[in-house]
Design an enzyme around this catalytic site. Structure first.
Site, PDB file in Angstrom:
ATOM      1  N   GLY A 240       0.679  -0.903   0.295  1.00  0.00           N
ATOM      2  CA  GLY A 240       0.427   0.113   0.116  1.00  0.00           C
ATOM      3  C   GLY A 240       1.523   1.264   0.115  1.00  0.00           C
ATOM      4  O   GLY A 240       0.483   2.124  -0.190  1.00  0.00           O
ATOM      5  N   GLY A 277       3.319  -3.710  -3.715  1.00  0.00           N
ATOM      6  CA  GLY A 277       3.358  -3.287  -5.528  1.00  0.00           C
ATOM      7  C   GLY A 277       4.702  -2.574  -5.494  1.00  0.00           C
ATOM      8  O   GLY A 277       5.345  -2.220  -6.230  1.00  0.00           O
ATOM      9  N   ARG A 314      -5.070   4.070 -16.074  1.00  0.00           N
ATOM     10  CA  ARG A 314      -5.451   4.345 -14.157  1.00  0.00           C
ATOM     11  C   ARG A 314      -5.802   5.269 -14.254  1.00  0.00           C
ATOM     12  O   ARG A 314      -6.606   6.364 -13.699  1.00  0.00           O
ATOM     13  CB  ARG A 314      -3.769   4.239 -14.037  1.00  0.00           C
ATOM     14  CG  ARG A 314      -3.533   3.201 -13.261  1.00  0.00           C
ATOM     15  CD  ARG A 314      -1.627   3.147 -12.137  1.00  0.00           C
ATOM     16  NE  ARG A 314      -2.480   3.867 -11.216  1.00  0.00           N
ATOM     17  CZ  ARG A 314      -2.663   5.008 -11.094  1.00  0.00           C
ATOM     18  NH1 ARG A 314      -2.331   6.148 -11.632  1.00  0.00           N
ATOM     19  NH2 ARG A 314      -2.799   5.229  -9.731  1.00  0.00           N
ATOM     20  N   CYS A 343     -12.068   6.060 -29.139  1.00  0.00           N
ATOM     21  CA  CYS A 343     -13.258   6.965 -29.210  1.00  0.00           C
ATOM     22  C   CYS A 343     -13.702   6.798 -27.941  1.00  0.00           C
ATOM     23  O   CYS A 343     -14.577   6.330 -27.647  1.00  0.00           O
ATOM     24  CB  CYS A 343     -13.913   6.643 -30.252  1.00  0.00           C
ATOM     25  SG  CYS A 343     -12.987   6.700 -31.618  1.00  0.00           S
ATOM     26  N   GLU A 344     -13.720   7.846 -26.638  1.00  0.00           N
ATOM     27  CA  GLU A 344     -13.852   7.431 -25.212  1.00  0.00           C
ATOM     28  C   GLU A 344     -13.533   8.962 -24.832  1.00  0.00           C
ATOM     29  O   GLU A 344     -12.637   9.281 -24.742  1.00  0.00           O
ATOM     30  CB  GLU A 344     -13.104   7.184 -24.592  1.00  0.00           C
ATOM     31  CG  GLU A 344     -13.788   5.803 -24.505  1.00  0.00           C
ATOM     32  CD  GLU A 344     -15.324   4.928 -23.818  1.00  0.00           C
ATOM     33  OE1 GLU A 344     -16.036   5.755 -23.484  1.00  0.00           O
ATOM     34  OE2 GLU A 344     -15.374   4.211 -24.188  1.00  0.00           O
ATOM     35  N   TYR A 372       0.542  -1.156 -12.241  1.00  0.00           N
ATOM     36  CA  TYR A 372      -0.872  -0.593 -12.624  1.00  0.00           C
ATOM     37  C   TYR A 372      -1.068  -0.432 -13.823  1.00  0.00           C
ATOM     38  O   TYR A 372      -1.722   0.230 -14.296  1.00  0.00           O
ATOM     39  CB  TYR A 372      -1.446  -0.384 -11.551  1.00  0.00           C
ATOM     40  CG  TYR A 372      -1.032  -0.561 -10.258  1.00  0.00           C
ATOM     41  CD1 TYR A 372      -1.457  -2.171 -10.036  1.00  0.00           C
ATOM     42  CD2 TYR A 372      -0.657  -0.609  -9.056  1.00  0.00           C
ATOM     43  CE1 TYR A 372      -1.491  -3.044  -8.642  1.00  0.00           C
ATOM     44  CE2 TYR A 372      -0.638  -1.010  -7.885  1.00  0.00           C
ATOM     45  CZ  TYR A 372      -1.455  -2.424  -8.375  1.00  0.00           C
ATOM     46  OH  TYR A 372      -1.126  -2.792  -6.169  1.00  0.00           O
TER      47      TYR A 372
HETATM   48  C1  LIG Z   1      -3.160  -4.979  -4.076  1.00  0.00           C
HETATM   49  C2  LIG Z   1      -2.631  -5.879  -3.153  1.00  0.00           C
HETATM   50  C3  LIG Z   1      -1.280  -5.521  -2.325  1.00  0.00           C
HETATM   51  C4  LIG Z   1      -0.179  -3.967  -3.142  1.00  0.00           C
HETATM   52  O1  LIG Z   1      -0.533  -3.268  -3.000  1.00  0.00           O
HETATM   53  P1  LIG Z   1       0.633  -1.995  -3.579  1.00  0.00           P
HETATM   54  O2  LIG Z   1      -0.533  -0.593  -3.500  1.00  0.00           O
HETATM   55  O3  LIG Z   1       0.764  -2.054  -5.016  1.00  0.00           O
HETATM   56  O4  LIG Z   1       1.560  -1.973  -2.774  1.00  0.00           O
HETATM   57  C5  LIG Z   1      -1.189  -5.797  -1.678  1.00  0.00           C
HETATM   58  N1  LIG Z   1      -1.770  -6.896  -1.346  1.00  0.00           N
HETATM   59  C6  LIG Z   1      -2.647  -7.455  -1.583  1.00  0.00           C
HETATM   60  C7  LIG Z   1      -3.444  -8.504  -0.779  1.00  0.00           C
HETATM   61  C8  LIG Z   1      -3.329  -6.619  -2.231  1.00  0.00           C
HETATM   62  O5  LIG Z   1      -4.367  -6.243  -2.924  1.00  0.00           O
END
Ligand SMILES: *Cc1c(COP(=O)(O)O)cnc(C)c1O
Length: 419
Positions: A240, A277, A314, A343-344, A372
């Protein structure tokens, strides 16, 4: 810090001019920097170095490219998966099955069976019924599934609604008040080895306070559960952490995050697990694009680029911001809207933005597109699926091919009744 920078007036990825990639592979194309991925992985590991034996699983959904996964596997990262497809990718890239963690609110019985057969290290159970189904499937196979229970701590991560996951109205995890009873029932099942708890409250988080509050809540629950006789020897803290999509908006550093984790978890006595991530992959990639036209607009000119919402979703999905920089900036600026060919009206990357002055035929990048990005690409408007390139010093390679319209057409059989 990343390895996309100007040298002598031209933007490079590590030691490769982006113009060379555009010439040889065409545009639009995602470009990843191996050195940047490795740097981010190292910085994240160093930030957690004080926490003892930790397990870091890259959240594959951020960037499932096999070469990206291999780079991270070599840094010792496992994989956090949310589908069997992602599991297959992790295994194909060289992640050991024992280092795979399976999250997600909609695992089917088939999915659970596949993952059990592959011998993955941990299931993150999102509801009691899933845990019961997993126990039953495992017991029937004579196996035991190692699992933790994902709890929903009901904390607002303060991020975009579509990437918030830790509020009671979100679909993820079990309500924290019910977690103890659910764990007690799951603990009693044959085929299931419940080891602790998991949480993940959202993505692109810029404020450590809600994360700390959520961790503290889950930590308190874990201590109560341990007192009640449950085994709690691992807690998965999720991912996160945010990344700087805008140059002047700086998220907490991995080091700040690590210090917070150390403070809040100091008495837990568990193996801590992490699922980063975006913070690993985001700034390790750009989407390289060519300006097709600069269309005079009523209010502002439209810079029409050959990348579109189907390549980078995104902005259309989350109103997300991506910096846009010319590959050969002249120093001049312009105020423009930036849009793709789809076309949006939603196929718009920016409105009324001051950017490097560009004209038809110029190359430019959307920055911070390594997470992403390609993974959300589609072929909407029958556009080819966007390719991916990895740079390593002065070399580069195509690590995902452009899937052309012909291949898409071939995958659509015409039924006899239309012959
Ligand atoms: C998407 C997700 C992550 C990674 O989130 P990031 O913001 O990309 O770090 C980690 N754990 C779970 C369960 C997720 O769904």
């Amino acid at each position: 810090m990343d390895h996309f920078a100007l040298r002598g007036g031209a933007m490079f990825a590590e030691d490769v001019p982006l113009a060379t990639i555009a010439e040889q592979v065409g545009t639009p194309v995602y470009v990843y920097s191996r050195a940047t991925l490795e740097r981010h992985a190292r910085v994240f590991k160093e930030a957690l170095a004080d926490l003892g034996d930790v397990h870091i699983a890259f959240a594959i959904k951020a960037n499932p490219n096999l070469s990206v996964l291999r780079v991270l596997a070599r840094q010792g990262f496992g994989a956090d998966i949310v589908s069997v497809g992602e599991m297959k990718r992790a295994l194909a890239a060289g992640v050991a099955a024992k280092d795979i963690v399976y999250s997600g609110v909609g695992k089917t019985r088939d999915d659970l069976a596949h993952a059990l057969d592959a011998g993955i290290g941990q299931f993150n159970i999102e509801l009691e019924e899933e845990g019961a189904a997993l126990a039953e499937i495992a017991a029937a196979k004579g196996k035991t599934a190692t699992a933790v229970l994902r709890v929903n701590p009901d904390v607002d991560a303060g991020t975009h609604a579509k990437i918030s996951t830790g509020l009671s109205e979100n679909k993820f995890g079990v309500p924290i008040d019910l977690a103890g009873d659910i764990l007690a029932r799951l603990d009693a099942l044959k085929g299931l080895n419940m080891r602790g708890l998991a949480l993940h409250i959202g993505s692109q988080i810029f404020d450590l306070d809600p994360i700390e509050r959520a961790y503290a809540k889950v930590g308190a629950l874990a201590m109560d559960l341990r007192k009640a006789g449950h085994v709690i020897d691992r807690i998965d803290l999720g991912g996160g952490l945010g990344v700087p999509y805008e140059r002047d908006k700086v998220p907490p550093s991995p080091a700040d995050y690590g210090a917070m984790v150390k403070r809040v978890t100091k008495d837990w006595g568990v193996t801590l697990m992490f699922e980063p991530g975006r913070v690993i992959a985001g700034n390790a990639g750009v989407l390289l694009t060519e300006v097709i036209w600069v269309k005079p607009g009523i209010v502002r000119p439209y810079v029409i680029v050959d990348a579109a919402m189907n390549d980078l979703a995104r902005p259309a999905m989350y109103d997300a911001y991506h910096d846009f920089d010319a590959v050969h900036p002249t120093g001049e600026k312009m105020v423009a809207n930036i849009a793709g060919p789809v076309c949006e009206s939603g196929d718009t990357f920016a409105m009324d933005r001051e950017i490097d002055a560009v004209k038809a035929g110029d190359l430019a990048v959307f920055r911070t597109a390594g997470a992403y990005g390609a993974t959300m690409a589609s072929t909407y408007n029958s556009r080819p699926l966007v390719p991916e390139v990895m740079v390593d010093g002065d070399r580069f390679a195509v690590v995902a091919e452009r899937v052309k319209a012909e291949a898409l057409i071939e995958a659509e059989p015409m039924p006899d009744f239309l012959a």
